[in-house]
Design an enzyme around this catalytic site. Structure first.
Site, PDB file in Angstrom:
ATOM      1  N   CYS A   1       0.837  -1.207   0.000  1.00 41.75           N
ATOM      2  CA  CYS A   1       0.000   0.000   0.000  1.00 41.75           C
ATOM      3  C   CYS A   1       0.872   1.258   0.000  1.00 41.75           C
ATOM      4  CB  CYS A   1      -0.907  -0.015   1.228  1.00 41.75           C
ATOM      5  SG  CYS A   1      -1.995   1.419   1.301  1.00 41.75           S
TER       6      CYS A   1
ATOM      7  N   CYS B   1       0.770   4.728   6.883  1.00 41.55           N
ATOM      8  CA  CYS B   1       0.175   4.572   8.223  1.00 41.55           C
ATOM      9  C   CYS B   1       1.193   3.856   9.137  1.00 41.55           C
ATOM     10  CB  CYS B   1      -1.116   3.770   8.139  1.00 41.55           C
ATOM     11  SG  CYS B   1      -2.217   4.383   6.843  1.00 41.55           S
TER      12      CYS B   1
ATOM     13  N   CYS C   1       0.780   0.098  10.267  1.00 43.91           N
ATOM     14  CA  CYS C   1       0.285  -0.939   9.342  1.00 43.91           C
ATOM     15  C   CYS C   1       1.373  -1.791   8.700  1.00 43.91           C
ATOM     16  CB  CYS C   1      -0.579  -0.283   8.263  1.00 43.91           C
ATOM     17  SG  CYS C   1      -1.412  -1.513   7.247  1.00 43.91           S
TER      18      CYS C   1
ATOM     19  N   CYS D   1     -16.374  -9.099   6.376  1.00 45.52           N
ATOM     20  CA  CYS D   1     -15.685  -7.812   6.137  1.00 45.52           C
ATOM     21  C   CYS D   1     -14.460  -8.053   5.270  1.00 45.52           C
ATOM     22  CB  CYS D   1     -15.227  -7.206   7.455  1.00 45.52           C
ATOM     23  SG  CYS D   1     -16.546  -7.051   8.654  1.00 45.52           S
TER      24      CYS D   1
ATOM     25  N   CYS E   1     -19.288  -5.993   4.367  1.00 50.44           N
ATOM     26  CA  CYS E   1     -18.577  -4.767   4.745  1.00 50.44           C
ATOM     27  C   CYS E   1     -17.293  -4.727   3.936  1.00 50.44           C
ATOM     28  CB  CYS E   1     -18.262  -4.783   6.234  1.00 50.44           C
ATOM     29  SG  CYS E   1     -17.323  -3.332   6.762  1.00 50.44           S
TER      30      CYS E   1
ATOM     31  N   CYS F   1     -19.078   2.396   9.140  1.00 51.68           N
ATOM     32  CA  CYS F   1     -18.290   1.759  10.193  1.00 51.68           C
ATOM     33  C   CYS F   1     -17.022   2.593  10.329  1.00 51.68           C
ATOM     34  CB  CYS F   1     -17.964   0.318   9.788  1.00 51.68           C
ATOM     35  SG  CYS F   1     -16.780  -0.505  10.866  1.00 51.68           S
TER      36      CYS F   1
ATOM     37  N   ARG G   1     -17.242  -2.346  18.325  1.00 51.33           N
ATOM     38  CA  ARG G   1     -16.535  -3.613  18.051  1.00 51.33           C
ATOM     39  C   ARG G   1     -15.176  -3.653  18.734  1.00 51.33           C
ATOM     40  NH1 ARG G   1     -16.762  -3.804  12.697  1.00 51.33           N
ATOM     41  NH2 ARG G   1     -18.889  -4.455  13.013  1.00 51.33           N
TER      42      ARG G   1
HETATM   43  N1  SAM Z   1      -6.541   0.504   3.381  1.00 50.80           N
HETATM   44  C1  SAM Z   1      -7.791   0.713   3.963  1.00 50.80           C
HETATM   45  C2  SAM Z   1      -7.786   1.845   4.938  1.00 50.80           C
HETATM   46  O1  SAM Z   1      -6.765   2.123   5.516  1.00 50.80           O
HETATM   47  O2  SAM Z   1      -8.848   2.410   5.140  1.00 50.80           O
HETATM   48  C3  SAM Z   1      -8.370  -0.519   4.604  1.00 50.80           C
HETATM   49  C4  SAM Z   1      -7.504  -1.487   5.369  1.00 50.80           C
HETATM   50  S1  SAM Z   1      -6.834  -0.907   6.890  1.00 50.80           S
HETATM   51  C5  SAM Z   1      -5.720  -2.218   7.279  1.00 50.80           C
HETATM   52  C6  SAM Z   1      -8.142  -1.010   8.055  1.00 50.80           C
HETATM   53  C7  SAM Z   1      -7.886  -0.528   9.455  1.00 50.80           C
HETATM   54  O3  SAM Z   1      -7.196  -1.504  10.192  1.00 50.80           O
HETATM   55  C8  SAM Z   1      -7.050   0.721   9.652  1.00 50.80           C
HETATM   56  O4  SAM Z   1      -7.785   1.887   9.445  1.00 50.80           O
HETATM   57  C9  SAM Z   1      -6.604   0.587  11.098  1.00 50.80           C
HETATM   58  O5  SAM Z   1      -7.503   1.268  11.936  1.00 50.80           O
HETATM   59  C10 SAM Z   1      -6.661  -0.912  11.349  1.00 50.80           C
HETATM   60  N2  SAM Z   1      -5.302  -1.455  11.562  1.00 50.80           N
HETATM   61  C11 SAM Z   1      -4.360  -1.657  10.633  1.00 50.80           C
HETATM   62  N3  SAM Z   1      -3.234  -2.129  11.177  1.00 50.80           N
HETATM   63  C12 SAM Z   1      -3.454  -2.248  12.507  1.00 50.80           C
HETATM   64  C13 SAM Z   1      -2.663  -2.669  13.622  1.00 50.80           C
HETATM   65  N4  SAM Z   1      -1.400  -3.057  13.470  1.00 50.80           N
HETATM   66  N5  SAM Z   1      -3.233  -2.666  14.838  1.00 50.80           N
HETATM   67  C14 SAM Z   1      -4.519  -2.261  15.004  1.00 50.80           C
HETATM   68  N6  SAM Z   1      -5.298  -1.847  13.992  1.00 50.80           N
HETATM   69  C15 SAM Z   1      -4.783  -1.832  12.766  1.00 50.80           C
HETATM   70 FE1  SF4 Z   2      -2.721   1.165   3.476  1.00 49.64          FE
HETATM   71 FE2  SF4 Z   2      -2.536  -0.035   5.814  1.00 49.64          FE
HETATM   72 FE3  SF4 Z   2      -2.897   2.567   5.710  1.00 49.64          FE
HETATM   73 FE4  SF4 Z   2      -4.907   0.915   4.950  1.00 49.64          FE
HETATM   74  S1  SF4 Z   2      -4.030   1.120   6.986  1.00 49.64           S
HETATM   75  S2  SF4 Z   2      -4.197   2.771   3.912  1.00 49.64           S
HETATM   76  S3  SF4 Z   2      -3.691  -0.751   4.075  1.00 49.64           S
HETATM   77  S4  SF4 Z   2      -1.100   1.444   4.963  1.00 49.64           S
END
Ligand code: SAM
Ligand code: SF4
Ligand code: DTB
Length: 395
Positions: A98, A102, A105, A142, A173, A233, A311
């Site tokens: 991606c 973030c 992530c 989801c 979802c 959500c 949740r």
């Molecule tokens: N890429 C999309 C986005 O960011 O909206 C969808 C996937 S993203 C992985 C979905 C959510 O997972 C993120 O917004 C974050 O809140 C949560 N998330 C991701 N990595 C995480 C982690 N290591 N621990 C807890 N929550 C996490």
């Molecule tokens: Fe990409 Fe992870 Fe951020 Fe979602 S949370 S936008 S998958 S880097």
């Protein structure tokens, strides 16, 4: 001290559970002046409030823990069965690579987490996974994609997936990143039930976690989803090194949206090696979120958004049964089941079955309160949205 000894006669609420909200209010006020006031979750017209101030949310967080828990549990049973928890299953339909940065992530191309990038899964494979989730008792499927936003060329396959899963009788979802109004419309037409798009934290802390987009971008997508008539959500992550004030800001953002999200995921950071936040936590273990503070966040979300499903999302795998029990007590009423979240391990079906047996909880089968009000049941009306009147009818 002498307790006043007038008998308190509990009245059963609509679910047949005894609700402390019906206890004589003046008794409690007299016994604990200044502490046992009711949580004011409604406005003058009796509607669910969306005008919370940051100070009010901060006051909730500041309450004595047992008082906060009591209030949250009281609000919870006014709108939900306290013995039922919704089961949802997650599937990563497009993993890794991606472009967003973030800090939490594992799927960010900026991280060094070892997660390999894959292409969007085949429709047939996704439907097979959905069938397995349904057999395991999951109510909602989801699907997440590691995208900044879906490309228009991806949309036909996404639409086919939504239709397929919905035809199996499951709620759908998706979480695909930012959406344009037109993409949100396409998903709504396909029958998507929910779109997950987290604000993640309070507005002041956001640019410490993510630099490739702005908080406002998240709010714009949430608005596009709302306008398209898809259930929202939206939640966030606790334990990213943020302050209490940031957690207050996080709950405040969601609780003051024009309509509360129907689902509010509260994740505990899953620290992943090779991500900035995972590495930060490995270096400074003291930064790990305190369990009680996590429960406080759940409780504040429950009180400020009484009808939403809250949740208990990522991070359960490393939580004790006791902490999870406190979260359910504080009003969490939905979890992700199965061995895996998107890339991280989850608690797993066996341990969840044992937890539910231990706590006397059961899987939710009926409809969620806010969703029932919107008329967007599977196979039902796809154009409705929860009006104030519908909300009023329910409450
Ligand atoms: N890429 C999309 C986005 O960011 O909206 C969808 C996937 S993203 C992985 C979905 C959510 O997972 C993120 O917004 C974050 O809140 C949560 N998330 C991701 N990595 C995480 C982690 N290591 N621990 C807890 N929550 C996490
Ligand atoms: Fe990409 Fe992870 Fe951020 Fe979602 S949370 S936008 S998958 S880097
Ligand atoms: C949400 O708030 N939590 C889920 C879901 N929405 C998509 C994702 C949790 C991801 C946990 C880390 C991982 O599996 O990589």
């Amino acid at each position: 001290m002498q307790w006043r000894s007038r008998p308190v006669v509990p009245i059963s609420d609509t679910h047949g559970f005894t609700s402390a909200a019906h206890f004589a209010k003046e008794d409690t006020d007299l016994r604990f002046p200044g502490i046992l006031r009711q949580a004011h979750t409604r406005d003058r017209d009796g509607m669910i409030r969306t005008d919370w101030t940051r100070e009010e949310i901060a006051e909730l967080f500041d309450l004595p823990f047992t008082e906060l828990l009591f209030r949250a549990a009281t609000v919870h049973r006014e709108h939900h069965r306290p013995d039922e928890v919704q089961l949802c299953t997650l599937l990563s339909i497009k993993t890794g690579g991606c472009p967003e940065d973030c800090g939490y992530c594992s799927q960010s191309a900026h991280a060094d987490s070892g997660v390999e990038a894959t292409k969007l899964m085949d429709v047939r494979q996704v439907l097979q996974s959905a069938a397995q989730a349904k057999d395991a008792g999951s109510q909602r499927f989801c699907m997440g994609a590691a995208w900044r936003n879906p490309k228009d060329r991806d949309m036909p396959k996404i639409v086919e997936i939504v239709k397929g899963v919905r035809d199996m009788g499951m709620e759908t979802c998706m979480t695909l990143g930012m959406l344009t109004p037109a993409q949100a419309e396409q998903l709504a037409e396909a029958g998507l039930d929910y779109y997950n798009h987290n604000v993640d934290t309070g507005p002041e802390y956001y640019d410490r976690v993510i630099t490739t987009r702005k908080y406002e971008d998240r709010l714009t997508t949430l608005e596009n989803v709302r306008q398209a008539g898809i259930n929202v959500c939206s939640g966030g992550i606790v334990g990213m090194g943020e302050t209490r004030e940031d957690r207050v800001g996080f709950v405040h953002t969601l609780a003051t949206l024009e309509r509360h999200p129907e689902s509010v995921p509260v994740n505990a950071l899953v620290p992943v090696k090779g991500t900035p936040l995972g590495d930060m936590l490995a270096d400074t273990p003291m930064a790990k979120i305190d369990d009680i503070e996590f429960v406080r966040t759940v409780a504040a979300a429950r009180i400020a958004m009484p009808m939403s499903m809250v949740r208990l999302s990522a991070g359960r795998e490393s939580m004790s049964d006791a902490t999870q029990a406190l979260c359910f007590m504080a009003g969490a009423n939905s979890i992700f089941t199965g061995e895996k979240l998107l890339t991280a391990p989850n608690a797993g079906d066996d341990s969840d079955a044992a937890l539910f047996a231990r706590l006397g909880l059961k899987a939710m089968e009926g409809e969620e309160p806010l969703r029932a009000a919107s008329g967007r049941a599977v196979g039902g009306c796809s154009g409705g949205c929860a009006t104030k009147e519908a909300q009023a009818e329910l409450t």
